[in-house]
Design a protein around this motif. Sequence first.
Motif, PDB file in Angstrom:
ATOM      1  N   MET A  83       0.855  -1.190   0.000  1.00 45.25           N
ATOM      2  CA  MET A  83       0.000   0.000   0.000  1.00 45.25           C
ATOM      3  C   MET A  83       0.891   1.239   0.000  1.00 45.25           C
ATOM      4  O   MET A  83       1.890   1.306   0.708  1.00 45.25           O
ATOM      5  N   ILE A  84       0.508   2.213  -0.786  1.00 39.84           N
ATOM      6  CA  ILE A  84       1.352   3.377  -0.963  1.00 39.84           C
ATOM      7  C   ILE A  84       1.653   4.073   0.351  1.00 39.84           C
ATOM      8  O   ILE A  84       2.751   4.534   0.589  1.00 39.84           O
ATOM      9  N   SER A  85       0.687   4.132   1.232  1.00 42.25           N
ATOM     10  CA  SER A  85       0.884   4.880   2.468  1.00 42.25           C
ATOM     11  C   SER A  85       1.481   4.056   3.595  1.00 42.25           C
ATOM     12  O   SER A  85       1.737   4.583   4.659  1.00 42.25           O
ATOM     13  N   SER A  86       1.686   2.779   3.387  1.00 41.36           N
ATOM     14  CA  SER A  86       2.149   1.907   4.470  1.00 41.36           C
ATOM     15  C   SER A  86       3.657   1.789   4.453  1.00 41.36           C
ATOM     16  O   SER A  86       4.209   0.903   3.833  1.00 41.36           O
ATOM     17  N   THR A  87       4.339   2.722   5.116  1.00 37.13           N
ATOM     18  CA  THR A  87       5.801   2.666   5.205  1.00 37.13           C
ATOM     19  C   THR A  87       6.274   2.522   6.640  1.00 37.13           C
ATOM     20  O   THR A  87       7.466   2.355   6.878  1.00 37.13           O
ATOM     21  N   ALA A  88       5.351   2.549   7.584  1.00 39.47           N
ATOM     22  CA  ALA A  88       5.752   2.497   8.986  1.00 39.47           C
ATOM     23  C   ALA A  88       6.468   1.206   9.325  1.00 39.47           C
ATOM     24  O   ALA A  88       7.387   1.192  10.139  1.00 39.47           O
ATOM     25  N   THR A  89       6.087   0.115   8.713  1.00 34.21           N
ATOM     26  CA  THR A  89       6.698  -1.165   9.038  1.00 34.21           C
ATOM     27  C   THR A  89       8.148  -1.245   8.580  1.00 34.21           C
ATOM     28  O   THR A  89       8.878  -2.123   9.008  1.00 34.21           O
ATOM     29  N   LEU A  90       8.550  -0.311   7.726  1.00 36.08           N
ATOM     30  CA  LEU A  90       9.915  -0.343   7.206  1.00 36.08           C
ATOM     31  C   LEU A  90      10.781   0.775   7.781  1.00 36.08           C
ATOM     32  O   LEU A  90      11.960   0.869   7.475  1.00 36.08           O
ATOM     33  N   ARG A  91      10.205   1.592   8.609  1.00 31.45           N
ATOM     34  CA  ARG A  91      10.872   2.826   8.988  1.00 31.45           C
ATOM     35  C   ARG A  91      12.206   2.609   9.708  1.00 31.45           C
ATOM     36  O   ARG A  91      13.161   3.338   9.510  1.00 31.45           O
ATOM     37  N   ASP A  92      12.270   1.554  10.511  1.00 36.50           N
ATOM     38  CA  ASP A  92      13.465   1.367  11.337  1.00 36.50           C
ATOM     39  C   ASP A  92      14.293   0.152  10.936  1.00 36.50           C
ATOM     40  O   ASP A  92      15.142  -0.308  11.692  1.00 36.50           O
ATOM     41  N   LEU A  93      14.038  -0.388   9.726  1.00 34.49           N
ATOM     42  CA  LEU A  93      14.744  -1.599   9.328  1.00 34.49           C
ATOM     43  C   LEU A  93      16.086  -1.276   8.690  1.00 34.49           C
ATOM     44  O   LEU A  93      16.227  -0.290   7.974  1.00 34.49           O
ATOM     45  N   ALA A  94      17.080  -2.136   8.934  1.00 35.80           N
ATOM     46  CA  ALA A  94      18.356  -2.042   8.216  1.00 35.80           C
ATOM     47  C   ALA A  94      18.166  -2.713   6.866  1.00 35.80           C
ATOM     48  O   ALA A  94      17.300  -3.574   6.692  1.00 35.80           O
ATOM     49  N   ALA A 140       9.903  -4.489  -1.380  1.00 36.22           N
ATOM     50  CA  ALA A 140       9.484  -4.826  -2.737  1.00 36.22           C
ATOM     51  C   ALA A 140       8.092  -5.428  -2.749  1.00 36.22           C
ATOM     52  O   ALA A 140       7.303  -5.203  -3.679  1.00 36.22           O
ATOM     53  N   GLU A 141       7.760  -6.190  -1.717  1.00 33.09           N
ATOM     54  CA  GLU A 141       6.427  -6.792  -1.641  1.00 33.09           C
ATOM     55  C   GLU A 141       5.361  -5.719  -1.428  1.00 33.09           C
ATOM     56  O   GLU A 141       4.279  -5.776  -2.019  1.00 33.09           O
ATOM     57  N   LEU A 142       5.644  -4.733  -0.593  1.00 37.78           N
ATOM     58  CA  LEU A 142       4.695  -3.630  -0.403  1.00 37.78           C
ATOM     59  C   LEU A 142       4.469  -2.873  -1.706  1.00 37.78           C
ATOM     60  O   LEU A 142       3.363  -2.380  -1.967  1.00 37.78           O
ATOM     61  N   ALA A 143       5.492  -2.780  -2.521  1.00 40.22           N
ATOM     62  CA  ALA A 143       5.404  -2.002  -3.756  1.00 40.22           C
ATOM     63  C   ALA A 143       4.532  -2.657  -4.815  1.00 40.22           C
ATOM     64  O   ALA A 143       4.191  -2.015  -5.817  1.00 40.22           O
ATOM     65  N   LEU A 144       4.157  -3.914  -4.627  1.00 38.77           N
ATOM     66  CA  LEU A 144       3.368  -4.629  -5.628  1.00 38.77           C
ATOM     67  C   LEU A 144       1.980  -4.040  -5.821  1.00 38.77           C
ATOM     68  O   LEU A 144       1.283  -4.385  -6.780  1.00 38.77           O
TER      69      LEU A 144
END
Length: 849
Positions: free
Chosen positions: A1-12, A22-26
């Motif tokens: 989902m375009i707006s769902s970036t919170a789950t990636l915010r703190d990942l290395a 990449a999966e979110l970008a689908l």
Amino acid sequence: MISSTATLRDLAWTPSSAAAAAELALDVTAVQWPLAVWIARHPWPSLEHIPFLEAIRRLQALGGVRLYPSWRLLQDAEARGEIDPNALEDRMNRYLDHHVSAPLRTAFARLQPRLTREEIELPISTEAAALAARTAARADLPLEALRFPLPSDDARPRVDAITARYLRLYLDRGQSAWPMPGRKDGLFTAARALLMRDPALSKAERRRMAELPDDPDAVLAFGLERFEVQPRFAADYFRVHYLRMPGFVGALRYGDREAGGQGRLLRQYLALRILLEWAVAGPDGAFAPHPDLTGLAKAASHVEGAEADIADDLVLAVYRYVTADRYGVWLEAWEQTLDQHLMGSSETSVGDDAHPADAQLLFCIDVRSERLRRHLEALGPYTTYGCAGFFNLAVRTQPLDSAYAHPSCPAIVSPVARVQERATDEKAHRRRRKMTNAVRAMGLAFKKLKQASVGSLALPELSGAYLALHAVWQAFPRVSAHVRDVLRECLPSVPTRWEAVGETDGALAQPNCAPAEPAHLFAEAAAQLFRSLGITTFSRVVVLCGHEAQVENQAHRAAFECGACGGQSGRHNARVLAAALNQEAVRRLLRDRHGLVIPEDTVFLAAVHITTTDEIEWVELAGMSPQQSRVWQQLDQDLRRAGANAAAERLEQLPGAEGRPAQREAVRRGHDWSEVRPEWGLAGNRAFWIGRLPSLDARLRGQVFAHDYDWRCDPDGSYLHAIVSGPVTVAQWINLQYYASTVAPHVHGGGHKALQTVTAGLGVMHGNASDLLPGLPWQSIAAEDGRLYHRPLRLTVVVEAPVARAALLLREHADFRRKVQNGWLRLLVRDPQSKRWWSGAEILLGAEA
């Protein structure tokens, strides 16, 4: 989902976290079916959780492609009276109330009329570049202010061209004589091995490619790290790459789905793009600059009433409005105006059910069937019904001598059984098969000779005379069609029957149904079909009429066929169900289990509507009594007359057909291999009518999917729920396919037919370096270069039912409610009791209250 970036915010940036991004970008991708089974596709099915206006704005920002009707098209619509100035003002006020914050409202209201009416061209946020330097440091910037480097305008076409070359090699479905070396190792590994020896790349570029890891997910992590992509923008960085080539990405999604890869093939595509970007641009290469919008900022800061502390916010609001949202305002005003035409249609339904009909005919809901139904009912005591053209049979059909069982149902439906055509005269079948096999062998030998390194040199001399005669023969389409019919009649006639021979997903998916009892499958399908249409009594003759197109030399032939039958002819489903309904076992099940009594003197016939010529071909004529035969003979004559009238009406809208005999011209277009526009197909689709087909306004004829429905036969609303889940969803996919092909023909369309190259057996390209074009050809939507035939409007669903029934549907059907709430389609409800019209917004507001 375009707006769902919170789950990636703190990942290395590890391979696994990059793969998660990449999966979110689908969500900006869609499946692209091959040409052989090409069906309409919703270009953005995973974005319906956000409003249409927001989704289009963000897609434009990411892809750099305008996805609204052009300014010229909107002005032309207003000049034709299709956009009411009052509706435009109403939509401007609604936008101000719902999309502009209170501190900005006064200043924005002063700008809005001029911004809405004047042609103002600003660069949309190409490849998600920053809005302007002065606002770049703000932490609360919207999506348009993404900041990560991408190749410059000079480098991007080169990356695209190289990517396209290797994608078409990998995706080839047998068209190429030489398969891609190392294909079994996967896209990324095979392409990388060839790239290391590709003369299109310099030694320095190949050396940079060697620096990257071998694992595709590790390459994704490498790209995010080296290009310094912030975690909150990681998925958007990958979305940009997906939107560069939506056609090939859709084909990869199809291949990945068929192989059960769960996105693995798509990640290999991203890794290949990053590999090429690193090779072509490198760490110090040329990247696209951010657009300079300081002029806009300066203008906004001098607006009367704009305080200094809101100047930056006003810049962003004006930028959004000028580049995207004002086009949405115009689009909604256009749709609102034409919705008024729908509500002003005659309330008198054709085909008065109070008088018994001599025959009942079930047609597909296809917009091309609406014309024939209207003309037929004007000629005699006939009642026609509209339903999904697969007649509720979720089956795979396997025609005689075919090795492939085609899913003869919508793409959103899973087949539950397989039916196969079998010969009843084996001797005639063997004779016919020998002759057809000989013709196929000659064609295969010719193809092999073309691809042979030595044989191809002699082929022109050997075949030149024959091909020259063939070209002359094809120059006279009506004569060549007659000759083909004569030759076809020379083949032995083979009587056949259809049998249910197996299941695809376990049992037949019906309660109390054993595989040895296919009668249960047919009875269940027929019962649901008749109940949903409100059919409880039957005439002497009932016709199931599928449809198909008659076109030559059309790469997108499946686009003219029945979408409800998986992009194929609807004749097989009609014949299978008609034959089943003439069986005593099926009628007994309908009577005992479903309460539907079919009289003994009722016969079911199967036919197919040739949409290119508006002719009816009978494909299953069961034994008829003298009374039934008399009804059929009169019906056959009236269908010919209705078809001629429908063809005359339709040919008026086809360029180049003026002043020619309609039936003769329709036949010519169907058989002419050089004809780029044999018919309009589904172009012009505008609305989906659930109820009784009305005598529509002349401006809306041929634009309506008409599905019959009687709310009195549906006490719990289950049939309305099924119509919305199935036929409406398919119609929405068709509508959005035409929308995208019209507003962005160079990206989401199918290009010019004369310039198309069929590629890899999958789709078409322009030349050898373009994307795989995912949509409809230009000639399917435009009368000429400067005049569109199809109007890019969202589907309006009209429901004839009590408003309480519609409110219940919206409460219980979450997907449909989301489509209406977020503007992916429009809803109008005509309450047959109060005769009042309700909009979807009014019903939703009442439900919330």
